[in-house]
Design a protein around this motif. Sequence first.
Motif, PDB file in Angstrom:
ATOM      1  N   ASP A 160       0.752   3.833  -0.967  1.00  0.00           N
ATOM      2  CA  ASP A 160       0.144   5.135  -0.667  1.00  0.00           C
ATOM      3  C   ASP A 160      -0.550   5.138   0.686  1.00  0.00           C
ATOM      4  O   ASP A 160      -1.604   5.753   0.875  1.00  0.00           O
ATOM      5  N   GLY A 161       0.034   4.420   1.655  1.00  0.00           N
ATOM      6  CA  GLY A 161      -0.506   4.438   3.008  1.00  0.00           C
ATOM      7  C   GLY A 161      -1.701   3.537   3.237  1.00  0.00           C
ATOM      8  O   GLY A 161      -2.281   3.548   4.335  1.00  0.00           O
TER       9      GLY A 161
ATOM     10  N   ARG B  10      -3.902   0.600   4.372  1.00  0.00           N
ATOM     11  CA  ARG B  10      -3.748  -0.408   5.415  1.00  0.00           C
ATOM     12  C   ARG B  10      -4.556  -1.652   5.024  1.00  0.00           C
ATOM     13  O   ARG B  10      -5.780  -1.661   5.155  1.00  0.00           O
TER      14      ARG B  10
ATOM     15  N   ARG C  56       2.883  -2.400  10.253  1.00  0.00           N
ATOM     16  CA  ARG C  56       3.553  -1.215   9.710  1.00  0.00           C
ATOM     17  C   ARG C  56       5.010  -1.531   9.417  1.00  0.00           C
ATOM     18  O   ARG C  56       5.745  -2.013  10.282  1.00  0.00           O
TER      19      ARG C  56
ATOM     20  N   ARG D  80       6.641   4.439   7.314  1.00  0.00           N
ATOM     21  CA  ARG D  80       5.618   5.422   7.679  1.00  0.00           C
ATOM     22  C   ARG D  80       4.368   5.270   6.833  1.00  0.00           C
ATOM     23  O   ARG D  80       3.254   5.452   7.316  1.00  0.00           O
ATOM     24  N   ARG D  81       4.514   4.937   5.546  1.00  0.00           N
ATOM     25  CA  ARG D  81       3.356   4.823   4.669  1.00  0.00           C
ATOM     26  C   ARG D  81       3.294   3.458   3.973  1.00  0.00           C
ATOM     27  O   ARG D  81       2.812   3.343   2.860  1.00  0.00           O
ATOM     28  N   TRP D  82       3.822   2.460   4.642  1.00  0.00           N
ATOM     29  CA  TRP D  82       3.808   1.118   4.054  1.00  0.00           C
ATOM     30  C   TRP D  82       3.328   0.126   5.104  1.00  0.00           C
ATOM     31  O   TRP D  82       3.957  -0.058   6.136  1.00  0.00           O
ATOM     32  N   TYR D  83       2.200  -0.487   4.815  1.00  0.00           N
ATOM     33  CA  TYR D  83       1.611  -1.493   5.696  1.00  0.00           C
ATOM     34  C   TYR D  83       1.421  -2.784   4.901  1.00  0.00           C
ATOM     35  O   TYR D  83       1.127  -2.752   3.709  1.00  0.00           O
TER      36      TYR D  83
END
Length: 607
Positions: free
Chosen positions: A126-127, A129, A136, A139-142
């Motif tokens: 869910d984005g 960090r 990264r 787009r929403r996976w770190y």
Amino acid sequence: MLIAAEPAAGGAALDQVVGLSVGATVVTIALLVLAWAHRTHRIEWIQRAGERLTERTGEPGWAAIPTLFVASSLIIALLGFLWDVSLHAGKGRDDGPLANPAHYLILYGLFALFVAGMTAVVYPRDGERPGIASVRITRRWYAPVSGIFIAACGFYALIGFPLDDIWHRLFGQDVTLWGPTHLMLIGGAGLSTAGIILLHREAEFSADWRKNSGNTSYRTLHRLTLSMAFGGLLIGLSVFQAEFDFGIAQFRMVFAPMMIAAAAALALVAARLYVGPGAALFAAFFFVIVRGVVSFVVGDVFGQAGHVFPLYLGCALVVELIALSKLKDRPLLFGAVAGLGIGTVGMVTEKLWNDAVFAFPWTSDMWLEGLAMAVPVAVGGGLCGALFAMGLNGRLPENRAIGRSIVVGSILVTSLGVANGLWATVPEDASATITTEQVGTDDEPAIMLQMTVSEGLVDDTPTWVQATAWQGGGEGIVTQELRRTGPDTWESVSPIPVGGTWKTLVRVQDGRMLTAVPVFLPEDPPIGAEELPVEASATRDFVPEIEILQRERSFDQPMWLWSVANAVVLLCSLAILAGISVAVARVSRRIAEQTDEDAETRPTVST
């Protein structure tokens, strides 16, 4: 599990290859499905497990779960690894990866290590960090950079298994710890401990830790876990010495002090600078306890060949004493001076320990060359340990060329040491006349021997003149230093086993000379080798040790293929070293940036 009387000398049987491939594929697919289900919220039990661990440790789930995995997996892998070495030393080669019980522990440990790294990678969703230096992926996976490194170490170690089988098919079985693919297995696992230390540091900048860091029990557990991780790093860097630990080193003795100094300098300097007072001693004690337990299990519980290990307590004390000075405030200088202390005073303490418990002493024949190898490598290790600690504190040198020069220079110095250690000679037209007397029984034949070598072949203080018998079954390792009776004559001091599957030889190491003469070698149909019987009196030529100790190796392949295969393994190993360097540098830069931002936003107090 019983070992076949005449195991294959090449790769594993096809059914074992297929079985392992299918098993690995099924497990991999299952893990991919779990990762997908977690990240898409189709399952929540992984998230809940992480939250429960956060309640107990104060660390976020993406750090707590991998830490638990790595702690268990590396201990199991270490037990499997040392058990495997003892089995090969005691019984010889096996029938493949599924015919050796120790391989199951190694496989589990390495696969769990890979899973640990991947858990750190896939857990954040869910984005979110994770940590201060997340990478990264989408787009929403770190993912935490340390988690990526741990997964890479696990993958690097795991691919050593199939590559090892390919290696055996091409070049025969290399019954030595220092086979290229064997170094991949142990190197990947050993270096992953640095990733866990880095993961702990990244976790300290998470929202969970900032919220919980005031809890005394959390901080105590965190410090204890971190200190044990540095002990684990010392263990990981020490596995390369295992042949010396078992008394069956197939390389010159000068390697022993160099490897001990390198492991001690890097791990102990970093521990003292980063964790604080007493951390170097704690790491050394942790090493002794874990290795002692594993040695007891392998030798006394499993009944296999026993082994000893370096002590490191003297080296740790040297580091702690130097840290009492103001040098600790100048990390790189401290690392260099501590490395020098380890390479000199520390090695004196290790010599005393080695001569008391190891099979063969560090004789005067190797002192000067051993110091010439150990001291520069220890200084380089100390500098790298200081860089590691500085990176964890966000204090790497602003001039990046300094850090890069230290790392590259240390690798080059170590490479020169390794190249020098590998430079061994075999005498031409040298022979030994061996006279034997049977003193055993029909079921357990054994001999006493007397040996006369070519005049002037061995000087007054050789590193060793020893009788070695191994791979005879059970504990399967018998070594003894022969007693000198004249300028060119020696005799045994106790019975030496022969017959059956024993490989019995006399080994001589004197300066750069590393050679051996066979006494008894069994018939080995898979490699087309006939029995070399024991004779009442025989004159035999000295040959390279590798021709006897690694009898199964094949030299039929062209040299270019051997060179390319070694080059590939070398490049992969350098990539792992580059990976930890990049990961530490990334974390350090982010910490420094965060520190600057905090300083800018901190309100000023007017007077």
